[in-house]
Design a protein around this motif. Structure first.
Motif, mmCIF file in Angstrom:
data_model
loop_
_atom_site.group_PDB
_atom_site.id
_atom_site.type_symbol
_atom_site.label_atom_id
_atom_site.label_comp_id
_atom_site.label_asym_id
_atom_site.label_seq_id
_atom_site.Cartn_x
_atom_site.Cartn_y
_atom_site.Cartn_z
ATOM 1 N N ASP A 1 50.670 40.560 42.158
ATOM 2 C CA ASP A 1 50.022 39.412 41.542
ATOM 3 C C ASP A 1 48.842 39.906 40.728
ATOM 4 O O ASP A 1 48.357 41.026 40.917
ATOM 5 C CB ASP A 1 49.549 38.421 42.618
ATOM 6 N N LEU B 1 45.302 38.306 39.529
ATOM 7 C CA LEU B 1 44.412 37.147 39.553
ATOM 8 C C LEU B 1 43.227 37.370 38.626
ATOM 9 O O LEU B 1 42.745 38.489 38.456
ATOM 10 C CB LEU B 1 43.908 36.907 40.974
ATOM 11 N N VAL C 1 37.954 34.178 41.054
ATOM 12 C CA VAL C 1 39.112 33.793 41.839
ATOM 13 C C VAL C 1 38.843 32.493 42.588
ATOM 14 O O VAL C 1 37.768 32.274 43.129
ATOM 15 C CB VAL C 1 39.445 34.904 42.853
ATOM 16 N N GLU D 1 42.045 28.545 46.079
ATOM 17 C CA GLU D 1 43.416 28.038 46.081
ATOM 18 C C GLU D 1 44.419 29.170 45.839
ATOM 19 O O GLU D 1 45.525 29.169 46.373
ATOM 20 C CB GLU D 1 43.591 26.957 45.005
ATOM 21 N N GLU D 2 43.978 30.077 45.011
ATOM 22 C CA GLU D 2 44.873 31.187 44.722
ATOM 23 C C GLU D 2 44.981 32.120 45.922
ATOM 24 O O GLU D 2 46.051 32.658 46.220
ATOM 25 C CB GLU D 2 44.359 31.974 43.513
#
Length: 698
Positions: A121, A123, A127, A130-131
């Motif tokens: 992933d 990001l 950040v 929720e992520e």
DNA sequence: GTTGCAATAT
DNA sequence: CATATTGCAA
């Protein structure tokens, strides 16, 4: 939330996963202490177990100390001590942990880079919690396949990707999210929920279905590896298990390979018969050489992962046959057999029976090999008759003996090339392709256009299988540019190709290929051979010009570390004859377009792969491949197994630009002066010995 | 235990 | 329909 439900179902049976993702162990890495702290807090809010460090090096150290200490790594991209990508890569290589990259930049290239390097992933800062709440999915996904193989992967090896491995992904690279264009059936884009449930059910029970192997998907293209392996082993010797070993693709099974091999053979068969038809259609007249180039298909590597086999790109011909291709203007239409038919000395192929059945090359005219019209393979020679054209082969000496064969032709403009791959079973697995080509002849030259080429195999000794062979075929390395026709026999042999002058008085259209002991008179003597048992000859007569071209190439693996390609020799003969000497003892291989060599004139050519002497490591393999000139030209570059470009066609065409040939150039020049007896010491690090080369020359 | 072929599944 | 997988005999 469905996510939670799915997760619960999925991990439900796993005791230690009951709480998952609570307590999931995360290593957070960021050089900026503030960012790191923020990240840490957020992660803790997600109930993860967080460990932080502001140094990538430190992170790596921690990870290495105990590979099972963390479940996931979140790392900043930009760090002073170590590039986040580097860390990512190392982690991927060493512990196969999911890594999430963090960056303030949404630069697509960076994201791509991260993903390509294995980030599961990417990001963007800042950040959001929720992520982070969902990042456990990466851990889950990665663990999932291992759940049932827990025992097997306790080693910490990256075997969790067994499924992905079947897709050809190098283990070192995380395969979680990349390759957007790639469709993998086992991979549901949604990481959880019902999909997972069903997967789980399948996994749990014995009814789990095997993922389908995608032979053509992906950049690395398993099929390429497959073809390379087949060529390496030789067509007849390519059996599923060996191929599998060579391919060394994780997750791939012998059954997969067997199946693919089956399909491959069928394809070749079909292709060959089609080509035979085409050849017939072409006839001796008016057939356009370029429209049908069976050998063009030797380049199996031009095939792109479309999942479709293209006639033009597949690699249908087992290289170890002797293939005579008499096409085109030579008018060599043999009793209705394709003028570009392929013929094989049965001795060179240990089993005509098998070949007749399995090898497309012998299915021409839909007849058993030994009943080809006008072709007899029942004895040690093949004879093809059509009008003035005769082609005969006779196998000569015993397998264990050094052997040589000579190719000669009086075709004024014949191009000749000879290569050899050693295949013990064949006694000599010379690759020979004779191809008639349409080309203007400019006269017979001082020798009436006759030429001959001698090929000597000095070292038919079988070689032990290189231990490193498995590395040769790829491991994710770039090998897409390999010529498809590369063959990697199990042992190497010395090959020498020497251009010689044909005996005076030979028929104007006459080609002889003979096998003889090195000490024998290398000269083709008429045809057919008078000696039934131990000499072989190929006589070819045509009233028009005929070109022969044979390129041999040797690809070698040195202790599995590198591959070497010996190349191919071609000889352009016409009036004067030029031969090309190629040797790629080092990194090289070379292919010289005969057309570009015409200018080189009266040089006798010697080509020898000497490296196979027992003293060096070239013994692991001596692959041979054949290309026709056009095919070779079509290849821009060939790469060795290390991804290095071995040869650049354009350079070769312009001369032996490849540095590895410098010495050869000199050698050739010297030899061309008929000074073979002199020793020309040109030794390279591979033990290339000019003297021995010279001695091999006629 | 492998291989190659044929049946079967996708 | 093409191709992958499975089953099975050699």
């Amino acid at each position: 939330m469905t996510v939670e439900v799915g997760r619960a179902n999925l991990v439900g049976e796993n005791e230690d996963m009951d709480q998952f993702p609570i307590g999931m162990r995360i290593l957070a890495v960021d050089d900026d202490p503030i960012c790191l702290k923020v990240l840490e807090n957020l992660l803790r809010k997600c109930q993860y177990h967080v460990t932080t460090t502001n140094q990538a090096v430190q992170a790596l150290k921690m990870l290495r100390e105990n590979k099972n200490r963390f479940d996931l790594v979140i790392s900043d991209v930009n760090m002073p001590d170590m590039d986040g990508f580097k860390l990512l890569e190392l982690v991927g290589l060493e512990m196969d942990l999911p890594v999430i990259m963090l960056s303030a930049h949404s630069n697509t290239k960076l994201v791509k880079k991260g993903v390509i390097h294995g980030a599961c992933d990417y990001l963007l800062k800042p950040v959001r919690i929720e992520e982070l709440k969902n990042i456990w999915q990466h851990v889950l996904r990665r663990k999932k396949p291992s759940a049932k193989n827990q025992n097997k992967r306790t080693n910490g090896n990256n075997t969790s990707q067994s499924v992905e491995g079947a897709k050809g992904f190098p283990p070192a690279i995380s395969t979680d999210n990349e390759k957007p264009g790639k469709r993998q059936k086992d991979q549901d884009d949604d990481e959880e929920g019902g999909e997972e449930d069903s997967t789980y059910e399948n996994d749990d029970s014995s009814t789990q279905k095997k993922p389908r192997v995608n032979w053509y998907d992906g950049d690395e293209n398993l099929h390429r590896k497959f073809v390379a392996a087949v060529n390496f082993l030789g067509y007849e010797k390519a059996v599923p298990k060996k191929i599998l070993d060579l391919m060394n693709v994780e997750g791939l099974t012998r059954e997969n390979v067997a199946s693919h091999l089956q399909k491959y053979r069928q394809y070749l068969k079909k292709l060959c018969s089609e080509e035979a038809q085409q050849c017939n259609m072409m006839g001796a007249f008016g057939g356009k050489q370029t429209s049908f180039r069976p050998m063009a298909s030797l380049n199996g590597f031009s095939m792109t992962g479309i999942g479709r086999l293209s006639n033009a790109t597949f690699s249908p011909y087992p290289s170890r046959e002797i293939v005579g291709q008499l096409n085109s203007t030579s008018g060599l239409s043999l009793h209705g057999i394709a003028s570009s038919g392929m013929f094989q000395s049965h001795k060179w192929s240990s089993s005509l029976n098998t070949l007749g059945k399995s090898h497309p090359a012998f299915l021409l005219a839909n007849e058993p090999p030994h009943t080809f019209n006008g072709i007899s393979t029942s004895s040690d020679h093949i004879q093809l008759h059509r009008d003035k054209c005769t082609l005969s082969f006779k196998e000569s000496n015993s397998i264990n003996d050094a052997s040589s064969f000579t190719v000669s032709t009086s075709f004024p403009d014949a191009r000749m090339a000879v290569g050899s791959s050693s295949n013990y079973d064949f006694g000599s697995s010379h690759l020979l392709m004779l191809r008639g080509q349409k080309q203007q002849i400019q006269g017979g030259g001082e020798f009436g256009g006759q030429s001959s080429l001698k090929v000597t195999l000095d070292n038919p000794e079988p070689l032990a299988n290189g231990t490193g062979v498995s590395n040769i075929l790829g491991h994710g390395e770039s090998n897409k540019n390999w010529p498809g026709s590369i063959q990697l026999p199990k042992f190497s042999s010395n090959v020498s190709v020497t251009g010689i002058y044909p005996p005076a008085g030979m028929p104007a259209t006459y080609l002889t290929i003979s096998s003889a002991q090195p000490d024998n008179n290398n000269f083709p003597i008429g045809f057919p051979s008078t000696s039934v048992d131990s000499s072989s000859q190929l006589d070819l007569r045509g009233d028009t010009q005929c070109y022969e071209e044979l390129i041999g190439s040797v690809v070698e693996a040195m202790n599995g570390r590198s591959k070497q390609q010996w190349d191919a020799a071609k000889q352009d003969y016409y009036g004067n004859h030029s031969s090309i000497v190629r040797d790629s003892l080092v990194s090289g291989n070379s292919v010289v377009d005969p057309l570009n060599q015409i200018a080189n004139q009266n040089n006798a050519i010697c080509l020898e792969n000497i490296g196979s002497s027992s003293t060096n490591q070239l013994n692991d393999g001596a692959p041979t491949f054949i290309h026709d000139g056009a095919e070779i030209s079509a290849m821009d570059t060939w790469m060795n197994y290390d991804g290095k470009i071995l040869m650049d066609q354009t350079k070769l065409q312009s001369g032996f630009a490849n540095s590895s040939f410098n010495s050869l150039d000199e050698l050739v020049n010297a030899l061309s002066k008929q000074d073979q007896d002199q020793s020309i010491q040109i030794n390279d690090e591979f033990g290339f010995d000019a003297q021995s080369l010279g001695s091999s020359c006629i």
